[in-house]
Design a protein around this motif. Structure first.
Motif, mmCIF file in Angstrom:
data_model
loop_
_atom_site.group_PDB
_atom_site.id
_atom_site.type_symbol
_atom_site.label_atom_id
_atom_site.label_comp_id
_atom_site.label_asym_id
_atom_site.label_seq_id
_atom_site.Cartn_x
_atom_site.Cartn_y
_atom_site.Cartn_z
ATOM 1 N N UNK A 421 57.969 14.849 120.377
ATOM 2 C CA UNK A 421 59.173 15.658 120.609
ATOM 3 C C UNK A 421 59.688 15.475 122.030
ATOM 4 N N UNK A 422 58.773 15.455 123.003
ATOM 5 C CA UNK A 422 59.190 15.277 124.396
ATOM 6 C C UNK A 422 59.775 13.894 124.621
ATOM 7 N N UNK A 423 59.160 12.859 124.042
ATOM 8 C CA UNK A 423 59.672 11.494 124.205
ATOM 9 C C UNK A 423 61.053 11.362 123.561
ATOM 10 N N UNK A 424 61.237 11.941 122.384
ATOM 11 C CA UNK A 424 62.546 11.901 121.723
ATOM 12 C C UNK A 424 63.592 12.611 122.566
ATOM 13 N N UNK A 425 63.217 13.760 123.153
ATOM 14 C CA UNK A 425 64.155 14.494 123.990
ATOM 15 C C UNK A 425 64.535 13.679 125.227
ATOM 16 N N UNK A 430 68.994 10.608 127.966
ATOM 17 C CA UNK A 430 69.647 9.413 128.501
ATOM 18 C C UNK A 430 70.970 9.144 127.768
ATOM 19 N N UNK A 431 70.943 9.256 126.453
ATOM 20 C CA UNK A 431 72.165 9.000 125.691
ATOM 21 C C UNK A 431 73.259 10.011 126.021
ATOM 22 N N UNK A 432 72.883 11.264 126.114
ATOM 23 C CA UNK A 432 73.870 12.294 126.455
ATOM 24 C C UNK A 432 74.411 12.091 127.866
ATOM 25 N N UNK A 433 73.534 11.685 128.787
ATOM 26 C CA UNK A 433 73.988 11.459 130.158
ATOM 27 C C UNK A 433 75.002 10.325 130.212
ATOM 28 N N UNK A 446 81.910 10.643 140.464
ATOM 29 C CA UNK A 446 80.809 9.683 140.459
ATOM 30 C C UNK A 446 79.846 9.995 139.327
ATOM 31 N N UNK A 447 79.214 8.959 138.752
ATOM 32 C CA UNK A 447 78.267 9.206 137.658
ATOM 33 C C UNK A 447 76.957 9.792 138.181
ATOM 34 N N UNK A 448 76.199 10.394 137.256
ATOM 35 C CA UNK A 448 74.890 10.963 137.569
ATOM 36 C C UNK A 448 73.811 10.034 137.041
ATOM 37 N N UNK A 449 72.655 10.086 137.720
ATOM 38 C CA UNK A 449 71.496 9.332 137.257
ATOM 39 C C UNK A 449 70.286 10.236 137.363
ATOM 40 N N UNK A 450 69.455 10.190 136.332
ATOM 41 C CA UNK A 450 68.307 11.092 136.320
ATOM 42 C C UNK A 450 67.011 10.304 136.218
ATOM 43 N N UNK A 451 65.938 10.973 136.639
ATOM 44 C CA UNK A 451 64.590 10.495 136.412
ATOM 45 C C UNK A 451 63.851 11.508 135.568
ATOM 46 N N UNK A 452 63.086 11.031 134.567
ATOM 47 C CA UNK A 452 62.375 11.916 133.644
ATOM 48 C C UNK A 452 60.904 11.518 133.629
ATOM 49 N N UNK A 453 60.051 12.506 133.842
ATOM 50 C CA UNK A 453 58.614 12.304 133.756
ATOM 51 C C UNK A 453 58.028 13.114 132.627
ATOM 52 N N UNK A 454 57.141 12.492 131.823
ATOM 53 C CA UNK A 454 56.548 13.159 130.659
ATOM 54 C C UNK A 454 55.039 13.004 130.727
ATOM 55 N N UNK A 455 54.326 14.131 130.535
ATOM 56 C CA UNK A 455 52.860 14.093 130.554
ATOM 57 C C UNK A 455 52.327 15.145 129.592
ATOM 58 N N UNK A 456 51.202 14.820 128.946
ATOM 59 C CA UNK A 456 50.546 15.738 128.010
ATOM 60 C C UNK A 456 49.186 16.121 128.560
ATOM 61 N N UNK A 457 48.896 17.429 128.513
ATOM 62 C CA UNK A 457 47.601 17.884 128.998
ATOM 63 C C UNK A 457 47.448 19.380 128.831
ATOM 64 N N UNK A 458 46.335 19.899 129.312
ATOM 65 C CA UNK A 458 46.056 21.330 129.192
ATOM 66 C C UNK A 458 46.709 22.097 130.334
ATOM 67 N N UNK A 459 47.127 23.317 130.011
ATOM 68 C CA UNK A 459 47.729 24.199 131.012
ATOM 69 C C UNK A 459 47.565 25.643 130.539
ATOM 70 N N UNK A 494 62.553 3.020 137.029
ATOM 71 C CA UNK A 494 62.741 3.336 135.615
ATOM 72 C C UNK A 494 63.250 4.765 135.495
ATOM 73 N N UNK A 495 64.091 5.004 134.473
ATOM 74 C CA UNK A 495 64.655 6.353 134.299
ATOM 75 C C UNK A 495 63.700 7.294 133.570
ATOM 76 N N UNK A 496 62.822 6.758 132.713
ATOM 77 C CA UNK A 496 61.883 7.595 131.964
ATOM 78 C C UNK A 496 60.492 6.998 132.076
#
Length: 538
Positions: A421-425, A430-433, A446-459, A494-496
């Motif tokens: 789900x997180x990877x799909x989001x 990116x597509x919406x941006x 001016x256009x926007x550019x984002x960076x996205x970080x994804x990680x799975x773990x306990x919290x 990389x953006x993601x």
């Protein structure tokens, strides 16, 4: 939702996100002020008719000395005329606020105006009945004194009292029916007006039924019995039994007709509002909670209608609060809160955390007006939040131009599902941006550019704060790791980026670039991250 208004900064339409719903008001026309005078005139005509019936009954029931009957009729006419003048003065007092308001109505109904409209039928009919009683007793006392015949006075008093009962009952039934449209038009403008309280004459359904049924039947029975007795005496004296039977039949039919008409009128007085209320409740749907009943009486039906309006208002307020609540927390947290399931504290969960941040946002907006910066951020966040929520993400918090999203809490998901789900989001963001940047470019921005970080773990997921103010969030090394991976997007180019743990959970469904080893801030050992290029749909 209100229509968009043009942004003074010239960047985008500005939408009002939340509007408190207003009750749907029926557009019912108000009657002219002269209608009240016509209602009064007809009520007086009803009273005069009752007085005539009473006088006729008295002439049948009593023996008048020679010359006394004309005196009685002249006296009765004078007393009735005087009582009409007194009742008219009281009528003006009963509508002293209602009449001027009808001549110059406002958007909202004054409480005193409503009280007078609601109580007018009962007050006028009660005063008409009391006036009729005063006329009857006065006529009885004067005639008894003039003729020195107390039995004549008694007959006049009994006949007058019976006429007064019929007078008050039918005057109330008429005035209540004649002013119903007026009360409906008033309550349609202000549906939450009270139907009970100071200044409002309240008659319950039981009292109305008892007064009408007992009063009409009592008067009808006495009058019918007297007429039958006189007819029977005449028939026996004339030796005409057939005429006697016919006379009794006619008198009985008249009595039943009078009683039935009163019962039907008071029944309709009750069933019509109940039918309207039943239709309202029976056709109610969630998108029609702004509709309102029209309570036009202080009886149990009116109180039930007012209670239904209160219930509809409460349901509408609940939906408004839910909608407003969802603007600040996600649907999942909202549902848990409304179900009473939140407690101070937390629990250990395995979730996937997504951190997204706008690259170079500070220099990008350095020379923009603050309002324009907020508009751009709101447009950006609208797109990103919609994408994340479509995949079940919990919007944990906004940190400046960054957004932290959690997948797998508070609604538990298997680690493989939360990672997917997180990877799909992230890819959807990116597509919406890209579409948003096209719109910004067309506006000369001016256009926007984002960076996205994804990680799975306990919290630790739960409510952090104090009983007065809670924040549902995730705390732990996994959250910090996702934040550090997002920071590495610029370094890697990389953006993601996804962590090695998330990569394993995605399996062959993920298309990734070559692994890159980075030294995340605060970590003692290097960490392998993967550029996310695509994801196969299941």
């Amino acid at each position: 939702m209100n229509p968009p208004t043009i942004d003074p900064a010239g960047t985008s339409p500005r939408l009002r996100l939340l509007t408190r719903p207003l009750p749907v008001q029926a557009d019912l026309p108000l009657p002219p002020p002269g209608r009240l005078l016509r209602v009064f005139a007809v009520a007086i005509a009803i009273g005069s008719t009752a007085a005539a019936v009473g006088a006729y009954y008295i002439t049948l029931a009593a023996e008048f000395p020679p010359g006394a009957l004309p005196q009685f009729l002249v006296l009765l006419a004078g007393l009735v005329a005087a009582s009409i003048a007194v009742v008219y003065i009281r009528h003006l007092r009963f509508v002293d606020r209602l009449g001027p308001w009808l001549r110059n109505p406002g958007d909202h109904v004054d409480l005193d105006v409503w009280r007078q409209a609601l109580s007018y039928p009962a007050r006028l009919s009660i005063f008409i009945g009391l006036s009729a009683v005063a006329v009857s007793l006065s006529a009885a006392a004067i005639m008894a004194a003039l003729t020195a015949d107390p039995w004549l006075g008694l007959h006049i008093a009994v006949g007058g009292l019976l006429a007064a009962v019929l007078d008050a009952i039918f005057a109330w039934l008429y005035t209540d029916a004649a002013t119903r449209e007026l009360r409906r038009a008033l309550i349609a403008r202000s549906p939450m007006l009270p139907v009970t309280g100071p200044g409002i004459v309240r008659l319950g359904l039981g009292a109305k039924m008892a007064i009408v049924i007992v009063g009409v039947q009592l008067a009808g029975a006495v009058i019918s019995g007297t007429l039958a007795y006189r007819g029977a005496s005449a028939a026996v004296a004339a030796h005409e039994p057939t005429a006697l039977a016919l006379h009794i039949l006619v008198v009985t039919a008249i009595g039943l007709l009078v009683s039935l008409s009163g019962c039907l009128l008071v029944t309709r007085h009750t069933t019509d509002p109940l039918r309207e209320l039943t239709d309202l409740v029976g056709t109610m749907t969630p998108d029609q909670l702004s509709r309102r009943a029209l309570p036009i009486g202080g009886d149990e039906v009116g109180q039930l209608s007012a209670a239904v309006n209160g219930m509809l208002g409460g349901l509408e307020e609940r939906d408004f609060i839910k909608d407003a609540f969802t603007r600040y927390v996600t649907r999942q947290v909202r549902d848990v809160v409304l179900q009473g399931g939140l407690e101070l504290g937390g629990e250990l969960v395995t979730a996937t955390i997504l951190m997204a941040d706008i690259r170079g946002f500070t220099p990008l907006v350095e020379h923009m007006p603050p309002k324009q910066v907020v508009r751009i951020l709101n447009r950006y966040f609208t797109e990103m939040v919609e994408e994340c929520m479509e995949h079940g993400g919990l919007i944990d918090k906004f940190i400046g131009d960054a957004i932290l999203v959690v997948f797998g809490a508070p609604v538990r998901l298997a680690p493989e599902l939360s990672a997917r789900a997180a990877a799909s989001a992230a890819l959807g963001m990116q597509r919406r941006l890209a579409r948003l940047n096209d719109a910004l470019a067309s506006e000369g921005l001016a256009p926007l550019r984002i960076g996205v970080g994804v990680h799975t773990g306990e919290a630790i997921a739960g409510n952090i704060g104090a009983p007065q103010r809670l924040d549902y969030t995730l705390i732990g090394d996994s959250v910090n790791t996702a934040t550090r991976i997002e920071s590495a997007c610029k370094e890697v180019g990389s953006d993601v980026l996804i962590s090695d743990v998330t990569r394993i959970l995605l399996g062959d469904a993920a298309t990734v670039g070559p692994p890159v080893t980075v030294q995340l801030k605060g970590k003692s050992r290097p960490t392998a991250v993967f550029p996310l290029l695509g994801l196969q749909t299941s």
